[in-house]
Design a protein around this motif. Structure first.
Motif, PDB file in Angstrom:
ATOM      1  N   HIS A  89      -4.405  -4.556  -8.771  1.00  0.00           N
ATOM      2  CA  HIS A  89      -4.974  -5.831  -8.334  1.00  0.00           C
ATOM      3  C   HIS A  89      -4.781  -6.039  -6.834  1.00  0.00           C
ATOM      4  CE1 HIS A  89      -5.284  -6.373 -12.533  1.00  0.00           C
ATOM      5  NE2 HIS A  89      -4.153  -6.997 -12.757  1.00  0.00           N
ATOM      6  N   ALA A  90      -3.598  -5.669  -6.325  1.00  0.00           N
ATOM      7  CA  ALA A  90      -3.302  -5.869  -4.901  1.00  0.00           C
ATOM      8  C   ALA A  90      -4.201  -5.003  -4.026  1.00  0.00           C
ATOM      9  CB  ALA A  90      -1.831  -5.572  -4.630  1.00  0.00           C
ATOM     10  N   ARG A  91      -4.452  -3.779  -4.458  1.00  0.00           N
ATOM     11  CA  ARG A  91      -5.337  -2.901  -3.681  1.00  0.00           C
ATOM     12  C   ARG A  91      -6.763  -3.451  -3.674  1.00  0.00           C
ATOM     13  NH1 ARG A  91      -2.212   1.578  -5.810  1.00  0.00           N
ATOM     14  NH2 ARG A  91      -3.729   1.897  -7.480  1.00  0.00           N
ATOM     15  N   VAL A  92      -7.197  -3.965  -4.819  1.00  0.00           N
ATOM     16  CA  VAL A  92      -8.541  -4.551  -4.887  1.00  0.00           C
ATOM     17  C   VAL A  92      -8.615  -5.801  -4.011  1.00  0.00           C
ATOM     18  CG1 VAL A  92     -10.202  -5.700  -6.413  1.00  0.00           C
ATOM     19  CG2 VAL A  92      -9.097  -3.569  -7.143  1.00  0.00           C
ATOM     20  N   LEU A  93      -7.573  -6.623  -4.022  1.00  0.00           N
ATOM     21  CA  LEU A  93      -7.552  -7.809  -3.166  1.00  0.00           C
ATOM     22  C   LEU A  93      -7.671  -7.410  -1.694  1.00  0.00           C
ATOM     23  CD1 LEU A  93      -7.267 -10.776  -2.524  1.00  0.00           C
ATOM     24  CD2 LEU A  93      -4.783 -10.564  -2.877  1.00  0.00           C
ATOM     25  N   ALA A  94      -6.956  -6.369  -1.286  1.00  0.00           N
ATOM     26  CA  ALA A  94      -7.043  -5.904   0.096  1.00  0.00           C
ATOM     27  C   ALA A  94      -8.470  -5.472   0.430  1.00  0.00           C
ATOM     28  CB  ALA A  94      -6.070  -4.741   0.316  1.00  0.00           C
ATOM     29  N   ALA A 115       2.244 -12.387  -7.565  1.00  0.00           N
ATOM     30  CA  ALA A 115       2.753 -11.052  -7.241  1.00  0.00           C
ATOM     31  C   ALA A 115       1.673 -10.222  -6.545  1.00  0.00           C
ATOM     32  CB  ALA A 115       3.222 -10.343  -8.513  1.00  0.00           C
ATOM     33  N   THR A 116       0.425 -10.392  -6.978  1.00  0.00           N
ATOM     34  CA  THR A 116      -0.695  -9.689  -6.359  1.00  0.00           C
ATOM     35  C   THR A 116      -0.846 -10.094  -4.898  1.00  0.00           C
ATOM     36  OG1 THR A 116      -1.866  -9.507  -8.476  1.00  0.00           O
ATOM     37  CG2 THR A 116      -3.194  -9.355  -6.475  1.00  0.00           C
ATOM     38  N   VAL A 117      -0.752 -11.390  -4.641  1.00  0.00           N
ATOM     39  CA  VAL A 117      -0.854 -11.923  -3.279  1.00  0.00           C
ATOM     40  C   VAL A 117       0.252 -11.345  -2.393  1.00  0.00           C
ATOM     41  CG1 VAL A 117      -0.378 -14.049  -1.975  1.00  0.00           C
ATOM     42  CG2 VAL A 117      -2.088 -14.050  -3.805  1.00  0.00           C
ATOM     43  N   LEU A 118       1.493 -11.413  -2.875  1.00  0.00           N
ATOM     44  CA  LEU A 118       2.611 -10.910  -2.080  1.00  0.00           C
ATOM     45  C   LEU A 118       2.507  -9.411  -1.864  1.00  0.00           C
ATOM     46  CD1 LEU A 118       5.559 -12.987  -3.577  1.00  0.00           C
ATOM     47  CD2 LEU A 118       4.677 -13.125  -1.236  1.00  0.00           C
TER      48      LEU A 118
END
Length: 289
Positions: A89-94, A115-118
């Motif tokens: 999720h974090a990679r997709v958000l980036a 957690a995804t945001v952080l």
């Protein structure tokens, strides 16, 4: 909202964001509302962007609000070959931040969305101007006892008669709020998990709840140098309010606030209060730490 789009805001309707973006091989449902400084809303589990429906109009009065469904949630598909997990999720958000051309957005995350945001900021290197964390699944143990039991007995839950599994999910959702959800709202949350395919989708999500995805995030919390607002349902039955104070103590300058009469899904119990706290925080000129 001056950039009004066609996401349905009625509990009885099928919530759907208007845009479909291809990110990392996944189809991501997204929407953009309002005008002003950019803010990205990231939901948690077991939910979707529907969680934000009552908050979006208020925030969009002064901000450009970017909303999306996590991979494997809502109307978004999973990233091919990748687990439905926080690090994905974090990679997709980036990638989304890059796609939208956002230089320094505010990020708001709920549950694993926090957690995804952080992780997007601290691990993936997404620059931000401020962060809000709502009932954040960041500090261990954030995997709830219900999810832990499912992880230990995935084969049992995957082969369980669908109507029995549905009752378990209904009972679990009932503890997500302090007040009972209207039946139409509960049905909207449960709809993605109905039938055999919905049962497997729910368990695919639970399978990859992994606190190792937040270990390196927790190690870096002391390096956060932007304003951080922590907001928690005072009656959260999933993640005790003590997590809020602990999290605030680890992030320089962070402050914690509590919403009385609100559970884990605090945007359901107190949407107006949540929207006001977020709007005030986003409008502040408080400098970075």
């Amino acid at each position: 909202m001056t950039r009004q789009q066609t996401a349905s805001t009625a509990d009885t309707d099928r919530w759907s964001l208007p845009d479909r973006l291809t990110i990392g091989g996944a189809t991501i449902a997204a929407g953009v509302f309002g005008d002003g400084p950019p803010v990205v809303l990231v939901h948690g589990t077991p939910s979707s962007s529907y969680l934000w429906r009552a908050v979006i109009p208020h925030l969009a009065e002064q901000n450009t609000v970017y909303v999306w469904d996590l991979p494997g949630y809502g109307d978004s598909t999973s990233v091919p070959g990748e687990p439905v997990a926080i690090h994905t999720h974090a990679r997709v958000l980036a990638r989304l931040v890059e796609h939208w051309g956002l230089e320094q957005p505010a990020l708001v995350g709920h549950d694993i969305g926090a957690a995804t945001v952080l992780r997007a900021h601290l691990v993936e290197g997404v620059p931000v101007r401020r962060i809000a964390l709502l009932d954040a699944a960041v500090l261990s143990p954030w995997v709830t006892p219900v999810a832990q039991h499912m992880q230990r007995h995935l084969d049992v839950y995957r082969t369980m008669p669908t109507h029995i599994f549905q009752r378990i999910i209904e009972a679990h959702l009932d503890t997500a709020t302090h007040r009972s959800l209207p039946s139409s709202t509960a049905e909207t949350y449960l709809r993605p998990f109905t039938g055999p395919s919905g049962q497997q989708r729910y368990l695919d999500q639970v399978q990859y709840f992994d606190e190792r995805d937040t270990d390196d995030v927790v190690e870096k919390l002391g390096t956060v140098d932007v304003p951080v607002q922590i907001l928690w349902g005072a009656d959260d039955e999933w993640l005790d309010r003590s997590f809020a104070d602990d999290l605030a103590s680890r992030i320089p300058g962070a402050r914690a606030a509590f919403v009385p009469g609100a559970g884990h899904f605090l945007t359901e119990d107190a949407p107006d209060r949540v929207a006001q706290v977020l709007a005030d925080f986003l409008a502040e000129s408080r400098p970075a730490v």
